[in-house]
Design an enzyme around this catalytic site. Structure first.
Site, PDB file in Angstrom:
ATOM      1  N   CYS A   1       0.851  -1.173   0.000  1.00  0.00           N
ATOM      2  CA  CYS A   1       0.000   0.000   0.000  1.00  0.00           C
ATOM      3  C   CYS A   1       0.896   1.235   0.000  1.00  0.00           C
ATOM      4  CB  CYS A   1      -0.886  -0.017   1.238  1.00  0.00           C
ATOM      5  SG  CYS A   1      -1.842   1.470   1.404  1.00  0.00           S
TER       6      CYS A   1
ATOM      7  N   CYS B   1      -4.428   6.287  -4.596  1.00  0.00           N
ATOM      8  CA  CYS B   1      -3.773   4.978  -4.543  1.00  0.00           C
ATOM      9  C   CYS B   1      -2.285   5.181  -4.849  1.00  0.00           C
ATOM     10  CB  CYS B   1      -4.405   4.044  -5.571  1.00  0.00           C
ATOM     11  SG  CYS B   1      -3.668   2.410  -5.636  1.00  0.00           S
TER      12      CYS B   1
HETATM   13  O1  ZDP Z   1      -4.044  -4.093  -4.192  1.00  0.00           O
HETATM   14  C1  ZDP Z   1      -4.999  -3.875  -3.448  1.00  0.00           C
HETATM   15  O2  ZDP Z   1      -5.773  -4.785  -3.090  1.00  0.00           O
HETATM   16  C2  ZDP Z   1      -5.212  -2.447  -2.973  1.00  0.00           C
HETATM   17  N1  ZDP Z   1      -6.585  -2.236  -2.619  1.00  0.00           N
HETATM   18  C3  ZDP Z   1      -4.297  -2.232  -1.808  1.00  0.00           C
HETATM   19  C4  ZDP Z   1      -4.242  -0.826  -1.328  1.00  0.00           C
HETATM   20  C5  ZDP Z   1      -3.412   0.050  -2.250  1.00  0.00           C
HETATM   21  C6  ZDP Z   1      -3.449   1.519  -1.876  1.00  0.00           C
HETATM   22  N2  ZDP Z   1      -4.503   2.211  -2.481  1.00  0.00           N
HETATM   23  C7  ZDP Z   1      -2.148   2.216  -2.214  1.00  0.00           C
HETATM   24  O3  ZDP Z   1      -2.035   3.383  -1.857  1.00  0.00           O
HETATM   25  O4  ZDP Z   1      -1.253   1.639  -2.775  1.00  0.00           O
HETATM   26  C8  ZDP Z   1      -3.721   1.707  -0.461  1.00  0.00           C
END
Ligand code: ZDP
Length: 288
Positions: free
Chosen positions: A81, A232
């Site tokens: 993340c 993201c």
């Molecule tokens: O790959 C996934 O399942 C994402 N939902 C994870 C979270 C990614 C995020 N948005 C980021 O900032 O990289 C938090």
């Protein structure tokens, strides 16, 4: 449920998380963390968040500082993340868990290295070495497109054809550039169908984007396991990579998401560097 447990609430460009400092690594032993994520992320009956993140001790205590675990709001676990790791680093520093500006954090996408940027002695933004993008189709994973890069390849979703470029930053992303900025809004209704399309065996995060000029990109996000989110971090790295591969921008850009701006650079060492904010909103004690 963990009544009495302390948590903090953070956001980075509006992508928000409930954090637990769990340096004894006992939360997942005591509780079902997938159920905990679903319950706490609920915006009406819980705290409200896109996911929960655990600050854990590293497996390799000599080389690394921490380990990060992220669980999406639907209870599924993600490898990485990008927004969360900025909040992770700032929190680890501000809560006194470490006293250094550059951290090594174990994630499902390998060791990621965030660096705190100070202004007048306080942490301002965080710059993260997000590592190298993975471009080989089967490794992303994307099925039905063979070996090698998937750049501007057709995909039919809900009966419409799109041209996508696929990138993994440890987690999978599909990037689609639109001819008109307002067309990015289509992600709201079609994002779910991308997420569960048969081309993506591990599902996918999807980004509809518009290139404003050589160094400015507008991006809207549908996240795997969390639906529409305001930003993201890993996705912004995927978008930077896709923009370069498609010849649309230079190797650095300012990316405007619904919840704020991230600075991206794909350096010649093949690593993606992402800079952005990390904001603590409140801390609390669970009562459910
Ligand atoms: O790959 C996934 O399942 C994402 N939902 C994870 C979270 C990614 C995020 N948005 C980021 O900032 O990289 C938090």
């Amino acid at each position: 449920m963990p009544k009495g447990l302390k948590f903090t609430k953070w956001h980075g460009c509006g992508n928000d998380f409930v954090f637990f400092i769990d340096m004894k690594d006992e939360l997942a032993v005591k509780y079902d963390v997938a159920k905990l994520a679903v319950k706490l992320c609920d915006r009406h009956f819980g705290v409200g968040a896109d996911g929960i993140i655990l600050i854990l001790p590293p497996r390799d205590t000599t080389a690394n500082d921490f380990r990060m675990q992220i669980i999406n709001s639907d209870g599924s676990e993600a490898e990485m993340c990008g927004n969360g790791i900025r909040m992770f680093a700032k929190q680890a520093y501000e809560s006194g868990l470490v006293d250094k500006a550059e951290l090594r954090i174990e994630t499902g996408a390998g060791v990621i290295v965030p660096k705190l940027n100070f202004v007048n002695g306080v942490v301002d933004s965080v710059t993260v070495d997000m590592g190298e993008p993975i471009l080989n189709g089967p490794e992303i994973p994307v099925s039905g497109y063979g070996e090698g890069e998937i750049v501007r390849q057709p995909i039919v979703v809900d009966g419409r054809e799109f041209k996508m470029t696929c990138v993994s930053m440890g987690n999978p992303h599909a990037v689609v550039f639109m001819d008109k900025e307002e067309d990015c809004d289509l992600i709201e209704t079609i994002g779910r169908s991308f997420e569960i399309h048969s081309a993506f065996p591990a599902k996918t995060n999807t980004h509809f984007c518009y290139v404003r000029d050589n160094s400015h990109i507008r991006m809207r996000v549908w996240e795997r396991g969390a639906a529409m989110t305001l930003a993201c971090g890993t996705g912004s790295c995927a978008v930077m990579t896709a923009a370069v591969l498609e010849g649309r921008t230079g190797r650095s850009a300012e990316i405007e998401l619904d919840g704020g701006i991230l600075q991206l650079e794909w350096r010649e060492d093949n690593h993606l560097y992402m800079t952005g904010p990390a904001v603590k909103v409140f801390e609390g004690v669970l009562n459910i």
